[in-house]
Design a protein around this motif. Structure first.
Motif, PDB file in Angstrom:
ATOM      1  N   PHE A  93      -6.987 -27.757   3.658  1.00 17.98           N
ATOM      2  CA  PHE A  93      -7.000 -26.446   4.284  1.00 17.98           C
ATOM      3  C   PHE A  93      -7.823 -25.477   3.445  1.00 17.98           C
ATOM      4  CE2 PHE A  93      -3.143 -28.627   5.464  1.00 17.98           C
ATOM      5  CZ  PHE A  93      -3.187 -28.537   6.846  1.00 17.98           C
ATOM      6  N   GLN A  94      -8.299 -24.437   4.090  1.00 15.84           N
ATOM      7  CA  GLN A  94      -9.193 -23.515   3.410  1.00 15.84           C
ATOM      8  C   GLN A  94      -8.520 -22.809   2.231  1.00 15.84           C
ATOM      9  OE1 GLN A  94     -10.449 -20.505   6.118  1.00 15.84           O
ATOM     10  NE2 GLN A  94      -8.392 -19.842   6.651  1.00 15.84           N
ATOM     11  N   VAL A 107       5.196 -37.224   5.934  1.00 16.19           N
ATOM     12  CA  VAL A 107       4.147 -36.306   5.471  1.00 16.19           C
ATOM     13  C   VAL A 107       4.375 -36.006   3.995  1.00 16.19           C
ATOM     14  CG1 VAL A 107       3.762 -35.225   7.701  1.00 16.19           C
ATOM     15  CG2 VAL A 107       5.503 -34.309   6.196  1.00 16.19           C
ATOM     16  N   THR A 108       3.323 -35.586   3.332  1.00 16.09           N
ATOM     17  CA  THR A 108       3.451 -35.241   1.910  1.00 16.09           C
ATOM     18  C   THR A 108       2.357 -34.271   1.491  1.00 16.09           C
ATOM     19  OG1 THR A 108       3.573 -36.114  -0.345  1.00 16.09           O
ATOM     20  CG2 THR A 108       2.043 -37.204   1.140  1.00 16.09           C
ATOM     21  N   THR A 109       2.696 -33.464   0.488  1.00 16.22           N
ATOM     22  CA  THR A 109       1.690 -32.613  -0.149  1.00 16.22           C
ATOM     23  C   THR A 109       1.509 -33.004  -1.617  1.00 16.22           C
ATOM     24  OG1 THR A 109       3.396 -30.984  -0.662  1.00 16.22           O
ATOM     25  CG2 THR A 109       2.145 -30.636   1.352  1.00 16.22           C
ATOM     26  N   ASP A 110       2.196 -34.050  -2.019  1.00 14.32           N
ATOM     27  CA  ASP A 110       2.078 -34.512  -3.406  1.00 14.32           C
ATOM     28  C   ASP A 110       0.638 -34.987  -3.655  1.00 14.32           C
ATOM     29  OD1 ASP A 110       4.057 -35.810  -5.762  1.00 14.32           O
ATOM     30  OD2 ASP A 110       2.092 -36.727  -5.523  1.00 14.32           O
ATOM     31  N   VAL A 114       9.048 -34.120  12.290  1.00 12.71           N
ATOM     32  CA  VAL A 114       8.916 -35.463  11.718  1.00 12.71           C
ATOM     33  C   VAL A 114      10.248 -36.207  11.797  1.00 12.71           C
ATOM     34  CG1 VAL A 114       8.384 -36.765   9.625  1.00 12.71           C
ATOM     35  CG2 VAL A 114       7.070 -34.721  10.177  1.00 12.71           C
ATOM     36  N   ILE A 115      11.314 -35.520  11.434  1.00 14.72           N
ATOM     37  CA  ILE A 115      12.635 -36.153  11.473  1.00 14.72           C
ATOM     38  C   ILE A 115      13.008 -36.522  12.906  1.00 14.72           C
ATOM     39  CG2 ILE A 115      15.089 -35.733  11.062  1.00 14.72           C
ATOM     40  CD1 ILE A 115      14.266 -34.024   8.639  1.00 14.72           C
ATOM     41  N   GLN A 151      -5.539 -34.238   5.074  1.00 14.36           N
ATOM     42  CA  GLN A 151      -6.078 -32.978   5.596  1.00 14.36           C
ATOM     43  C   GLN A 151      -6.187 -31.970   4.465  1.00 14.36           C
ATOM     44  OE1 GLN A 151      -3.576 -31.704   8.826  1.00 14.36           O
ATOM     45  NE2 GLN A 151      -3.359 -33.769   9.627  1.00 14.36           N
ATOM     46  N   VAL A 195       0.247 -24.614   2.429  1.00 16.24           N
ATOM     47  CA  VAL A 195       0.564 -25.970   2.889  1.00 16.24           C
ATOM     48  C   VAL A 195       2.061 -26.269   2.783  1.00 16.24           C
ATOM     49  CG1 VAL A 195       0.145 -27.080   0.664  1.00 16.24           C
ATOM     50  CG2 VAL A 195      -0.209 -28.365   2.758  1.00 16.24           C
ATOM     51  N   GLU A 196       2.724 -25.654   1.804  1.00 16.49           N
ATOM     52  CA  GLU A 196       4.165 -25.891   1.679  1.00 16.49           C
ATOM     53  C   GLU A 196       4.922 -25.294   2.863  1.00 16.49           C
ATOM     54  OE1 GLU A 196       5.672 -27.787  -0.316  1.00 16.49           O
ATOM     55  OE2 GLU A 196       3.956 -28.295  -1.553  1.00 16.49           O
ATOM     56  N   PRO A 237      -3.363 -39.434  14.003  1.00 13.93           N
ATOM     57  CA  PRO A 237      -2.282 -38.747  13.272  1.00 13.93           C
ATOM     58  C   PRO A 237      -1.633 -37.656  14.121  1.00 13.93           C
ATOM     59  CG  PRO A 237      -4.438 -38.026  12.509  1.00 13.93           C
ATOM     60  CD  PRO A 237      -4.688 -39.166  13.434  1.00 13.93           C
ATOM     61  N   GLY A 282      -4.830 -26.068  -0.029  1.00  8.86           N
ATOM     62  CA  GLY A 282      -3.758 -27.045   0.082  1.00  8.86           C
ATOM     63  C   GLY A 282      -4.233 -28.346   0.712  1.00  8.86           C
ATOM     64  N   GLN A 283      -3.537 -29.409   0.376  1.00 13.21           N
ATOM     65  CA  GLN A 283      -3.832 -30.718   0.950  1.00 13.21           C
ATOM     66  C   GLN A 283      -2.548 -31.332   1.480  1.00 13.21           C
ATOM     67  OE1 GLN A 283      -5.838 -32.887  -2.199  1.00 13.21           O
ATOM     68  NE2 GLN A 283      -7.752 -32.657  -1.081  1.00 13.21           N
ATOM     69  N   LEU A 284      -2.702 -32.092   2.525  1.00 16.59           N
ATOM     70  CA  LEU A 284      -1.547 -32.714   3.160  1.00 16.59           C
ATOM     71  C   LEU A 284      -1.949 -34.116   3.607  1.00 16.59           C
ATOM     72  CD1 LEU A 284       0.856 -31.011   5.637  1.00 16.59           C
ATOM     73  CD2 LEU A 284      -0.220 -33.132   6.328  1.00 16.59           C
ATOM     74  N   ALA A 291      11.471 -35.922   5.538  1.00 17.19           N
ATOM     75  CA  ALA A 291      10.167 -36.149   6.162  1.00 17.19           C
ATOM     76  C   ALA A 291       9.092 -36.437   5.115  1.00 17.19           C
ATOM     77  CB  ALA A 291       9.771 -34.922   6.982  1.00 17.19           C
ATOM     78  N   ASN A 292       9.431 -36.248   3.854  1.00 15.54           N
ATOM     79  CA  ASN A 292       8.430 -36.398   2.795  1.00 15.54           C
ATOM     80  C   ASN A 292       8.244 -37.858   2.396  1.00 15.54           C
ATOM     81  OD1 ASN A 292       8.847 -33.630   2.852  1.00 15.54           O
ATOM     82  ND2 ASN A 292       8.382 -33.422   0.683  1.00 15.54           N
ATOM     83  N   SER A 314      -3.569 -40.310   7.208  1.00 18.27           N
ATOM     84  CA  SER A 314      -4.571 -39.269   7.390  1.00 18.27           C
ATOM     85  C   SER A 314      -4.395 -38.220   6.298  1.00 18.27           C
ATOM     86  CB  SER A 314      -4.394 -38.625   8.769  1.00 18.27           C
ATOM     87  OG  SER A 314      -5.156 -37.455   8.882  1.00 18.27           O
ATOM     88  N   ARG A 321       8.720 -30.336   9.219  1.00 21.60           N
ATOM     89  CA  ARG A 321       9.768 -31.264   8.798  1.00 21.60           C
ATOM     90  C   ARG A 321      10.743 -31.624   9.937  1.00 21.60           C
ATOM     91  NH1 ARG A 321      11.137 -28.986   4.313  1.00 21.60           N
ATOM     92  NH2 ARG A 321       9.902 -30.377   3.036  1.00 21.60           N
ATOM     93  N   LEU A 324       4.536 -27.659   5.729  1.00 27.60           N
ATOM     94  CA  LEU A 324       5.464 -28.785   5.583  1.00 27.60           C
ATOM     95  C   LEU A 324       6.868 -28.376   6.028  1.00 27.60           C
ATOM     96  CD1 LEU A 324       4.912 -31.628   4.508  1.00 27.60           C
ATOM     97  CD2 LEU A 324       5.869 -30.925   2.336  1.00 27.60           C
ATOM     98  N   GLU A 370      -0.408 -37.696   5.827  1.00 19.46           N
ATOM     99  CA  GLU A 370       0.631 -38.235   6.689  1.00 19.46           C
ATOM    100  C   GLU A 370       0.333 -39.705   6.945  1.00 19.46           C
ATOM    101  OE1 GLU A 370       0.476 -36.610  10.689  1.00 19.46           O
ATOM    102  OE2 GLU A 370      -1.551 -35.893  10.315  1.00 19.46           O
TER     103      GLU A 370
END
Lengths: 133, 180
Positions: free
Chosen positions: A68-69, A90-93, B163-164, A66, B152-153, B178, A72-74, A118-119, A64, B160, B156, A76
């Protein structure tokens, strides 16, 4: 047996054989959701269609994305196997978010990440004839 | 004898020559001595780099003027510039440095009061889920409301531990789709 009846039986049998052959020629080989966890990394793999048409009700896999306003993007990726084991990253890369956004109902998803984190470190979205209906 | 007397100058001539040299010297020397004795030192030629405008007769602070400015050769100047550039480059944090070497929060602007409240609410939601061992659709909905207000960081950073915990089997995701 009357010759005409005998011929009809033979014809029906032949037709049945042909129909069976045609039906099995393109049969898909859907794999279930696989989750591998070790001390070093976690790994999930599965076809969207395979999870959807699995005989059990617990299997599922997906990615998925997502937004944000604030800009940012995320993304999972998550999975549950036939035994109810769950895995999730999850990732923001931006590059990984982009790949996760390409998932369709015919995709095969693979994701991998370090067990202590978690990344998502790796996301693959694939589609091939073997894993789709 | 008469020829020898003609070639040898007489005593009168010598005396006149000595006087012609000595008299101007005496006059000039006397005048210089008078000037040196009566004209204040400040009005005489000031030393280089000093102003002659100080009032005469007042005590003066002795100022020691340093040696003239050192001049670098062009090669030395170039070497000095290169050295300064190297030192500046070494002191400047590298943009491609590994993330572990950098403070992840230092580059981000500080959170506003509203964002700090959202951060606390989001963390409380996640902590609650971890404490109960379940993550529900309701938890997800609560978290989404706060995620929209945060960088967003930071989001995360908050999720975290959740998620773990799910990956370790300590928390079970009970919803569909999700978890976030």
């Amino acid at each position: 047996m009357h010759p005409i009846t005998r011929l009809s039986c033979i014809g029906l049998a032949a037709a049945a054989c042909v129909a069976t052959s045609l039906a099995t020629a393109g049969q898909s080989d859907l794999e279930g959701v696989q989750i591998y966890k070790s001390a070093s990394y976690n790994y999930i793999e599965g076809a969207m269609a395979g999870a959807r048409f699995s005989r059990d009700t617990s299997q599922n896999i997906g990615c998925s994305t997502q937004a944000f306003q604030g800009g940012g993007q995320l993304a999972e990726c998550y999975a549950t196997d036939a035994n109810g084991v769950q895995a999730w990253c999850v990732t923001t890369d931006p590059s990984l978010v982009a790949v996760a956004g390409r998932v369709t109902s015919t995709s095969v998803i693979i994701a991998q990440w370090y067990a202590t984190g978690a990344n998502c470190e790796f996301i693959s979205v694939d589609a091939n004839s073997k894993d789709t209906l | 004898v008469s020829q020898a007397q003609q070639r040898t100058p007489g005593k009168g001539s010598v005396l006149r020559l000595v006087l012609a040299i000595a008299l101007p010297c005496v006059v000039v020397g006397t005048a210089f001595g008078y000037w040196a004795g009566h004209v204040p030192a400040a009005r005489r030629s000031p030393p280089p780099g000093e102003s002659a405008s100080e009032p005469a007769g007042e005590p003066r602070n002795v100022v020691v003027v340093g040696p003239s400015t050192a001049r670098l050769a062009d090669e030395d100047r170039s070497a000095m510039r290169a050295l300064v550039r190297e030192e500046l480059a070494a002191a400047k944090p590298r943009a491609d440095a590994p993330r572990a070497d950098r403070d992840p929060t230092s580059a981000e602007p500080p959170l506003t009061d509203a964002q700090l409240q959202a951060f606390d609410r989001a963390r409380a939601t996640v902590d609650s889920g971890i404490a109960h061992g379940t993550w529900t659709s309701e938890n997800r909905a609560q978290l989404r409301m706060t995620m929209a207000q945060l960088p967003v960081e930071r989001t995360l950073e908050i999720v975290r531990p959740l998620v773990i915990a799910v990956n370790e089997g300590k928390v079970h995701w009970e919803g569909h789709g999700p978890p976030l």
